[in-house]
Design a protein around this motif. Structure first.
Motif, PDB file in Angstrom:
ATOM      1  N   THR A   3       0.970  -1.013   0.256  1.00  0.00           N
ATOM      2  CA  THR A   3      -0.006   0.091   0.006  1.00  0.00           C
ATOM      3  C   THR A   3       0.915   1.172   0.227  1.00  0.00           C
ATOM      4  O   THR A   3       0.555   2.252  -0.385  1.00  0.00           O
ATOM      5  N   LEU A   4       1.958   1.050   0.725  1.00  0.00           N
ATOM      6  CA  LEU A   4       3.377   2.193   1.304  1.00  0.00           C
ATOM      7  C   LEU A   4       3.994   2.615  -0.821  1.00  0.00           C
ATOM      8  O   LEU A   4       3.696   3.466  -0.820  1.00  0.00           O
ATOM      9  N   ASP A   5       4.288   1.562  -1.295  1.00  0.00           N
ATOM     10  CA  ASP A   5       4.946   1.429  -1.894  1.00  0.00           C
ATOM     11  C   ASP A   5       4.051   2.243  -3.358  1.00  0.00           C
ATOM     12  O   ASP A   5       4.303   2.843  -4.177  1.00  0.00           O
ATOM     13  N   SER A  10       1.780   6.875  -6.707  1.00  0.00           N
ATOM     14  CA  SER A  10       1.065   7.580  -6.379  1.00  0.00           C
ATOM     15  C   SER A  10       1.335   9.175  -6.766  1.00  0.00           C
ATOM     16  O   SER A  10       1.010  10.419  -7.509  1.00  0.00           O
ATOM     17  N   LEU A  11       1.337   9.552  -5.999  1.00  0.00           N
ATOM     18  CA  LEU A  11       2.039  10.979  -5.189  1.00  0.00           C
ATOM     19  C   LEU A  11       3.377  11.279  -5.795  1.00  0.00           C
ATOM     20  O   LEU A  11       3.485  12.498  -6.641  1.00  0.00           O
ATOM     21  N   SER A  12       3.865  10.784  -6.418  1.00  0.00           N
ATOM     22  CA  SER A  12       4.927  11.020  -6.802  1.00  0.00           C
ATOM     23  C   SER A  12       4.730  11.617  -8.894  1.00  0.00           C
ATOM     24  O   SER A  12       5.847  12.034  -9.437  1.00  0.00           O
ATOM     25  N   ALA A  23       7.870  10.196  -0.850  1.00  0.00           N
ATOM     26  CA  ALA A  23       8.505   9.556   0.263  1.00  0.00           C
ATOM     27  C   ALA A  23       8.236  10.290   1.658  1.00  0.00           C
ATOM     28  O   ALA A  23       7.693   9.267   2.546  1.00  0.00           O
ATOM     29  N   ARG A  24       8.070  11.056   1.602  1.00  0.00           N
ATOM     30  CA  ARG A  24       8.611  12.145   2.376  1.00  0.00           C
ATOM     31  C   ARG A  24       6.484  12.170   2.800  1.00  0.00           C
ATOM     32  O   ARG A  24       6.207  12.078   4.200  1.00  0.00           O
TER      33      ARG A  24
END
Lengths: 198, 198
Positions: A3-5, A10-12, A23-24
């Motif tokens: 999920t984190l990956d 998505s955020l990147s 990541a931050r």
């Protein structure tokens, strides 16, 4: 993929967010209070259902016409033409303009296949001919495409007799001559203003 | 406040995202495909339900113990002690370490009221005494707090006879002497390595 990956991936994809910032942000979200995450998730999920383009000026709005088009306290003799809806936010935040707006949706760029017919220029001309404007401010970007678009508008509107103006180019306030690029410096030299004349 | 304004406000609370980047991201989300927004919203909403701390090492995981603690191919004689879970991602991405990890949850900082008892040091010592480690790498940050924490661990572990090491400090690879700060330069001078010795 965890999920984190997946969240980091998505955020990147967001503008200005690289792998490290993504990541931050993701690690920040793990530790933030759940209420904030729930609110942010709802805001993102509902955004496109709530926000659409104003049928008059093309800016982003939640009511049609938008709050600027319906604001009777604004100067309806001025119309400022911008490339994108977000440019309205930028100009509004400067507090230097109180007229109406019109969003073109871009600038003329033959290399990218964008001609006048791909932009909201027809509706702009109709608005200007139907209205009582005393000035059209072509606030397209100070780029080749933006300049071309402004000149195109000026030529189209010549017969109306309504003057078309352009935002001044020059050195940024608080800037340093040393860091100015050559073209900006050349423009601000050509556009120099005699002291005491303003 | 409009939906857009509220989203921009929420986004600008994320680390490394200022007011301008928040607006840029929000405008990007208005124009992005709806599927991406829905996915991102779900990922943010579900993050804290899915991700928690590993009961052994303290890193973020979706299974307990975490994939690193249960990976039989890793070198279980090495343990790398870090301040925060995200440090594991950073070290893993360097591809230079294949042992186990332990997250302290911070570093000793008396000024901030953080002493050894606020950190996962008790569980680290138990892990080390119960395990068969040949080296403890204190990879806390190269700050005063990180150095203090590493020295504290070294003193605590002295009786076990297991050596405690510290990541080397010095000039970043690809960097330029001119841009190095004085303290880093002084450290890399003190830690200079004779050519041919490695």
């Amino acid at each position: 993929m965890t999920t984190l990956d997946m969240l980091i991936k998505s955020l990147s994809r967001l503008p200005g967010v690289g792998a490290k910032s993504a990541a931050r942000i993701a690690y920040h979200l793990i530790q933030s209070d759940g209420e904030f995450n729930r609110k942010l998730a709802v805001q993102i999920a509902e955004l496109q259902d709530r926000v659409f383009n104003c049928s008059i000026c093309g800016s982003y709005t939640e009511t049609d016409p938008c709050p600027i088009c319906t604001d009777s306290s604004r100067d309806t003799s001025l119309i400022c033409v911008v490339e994108h809806p977000q440019d309205i936010l930028t100009i509004e935040s400067s507090g230097s303009y109180f007229g109406l707006f019109h969003v073109l949706g871009g600038a003329i760029s033959p290399l990218d296949g964008i001609g006048p017919e791909q932009l909201a220029i027809g509706s702009l001309i109709r608005r200007i001919k139907d209205g009582h404007f005393s000035e059209v401010i072509a606030a397209t970007n100070p780029t080749e495409e933006g300049d071309t678009t402004a000149l195109y508008l000026a030529r189209l509107l010549k017969e109306t007799g309504i003057p078309v103006s352009r935002l001044a180019s020059g050195l940024p306030i608080g800037g340093d001559l040393e860091y100015a690029d050559r073209i900006t410096l050349a423009r601000s030299m050509r556009g120099r203003i005699r002291l005491g004349s303003f």
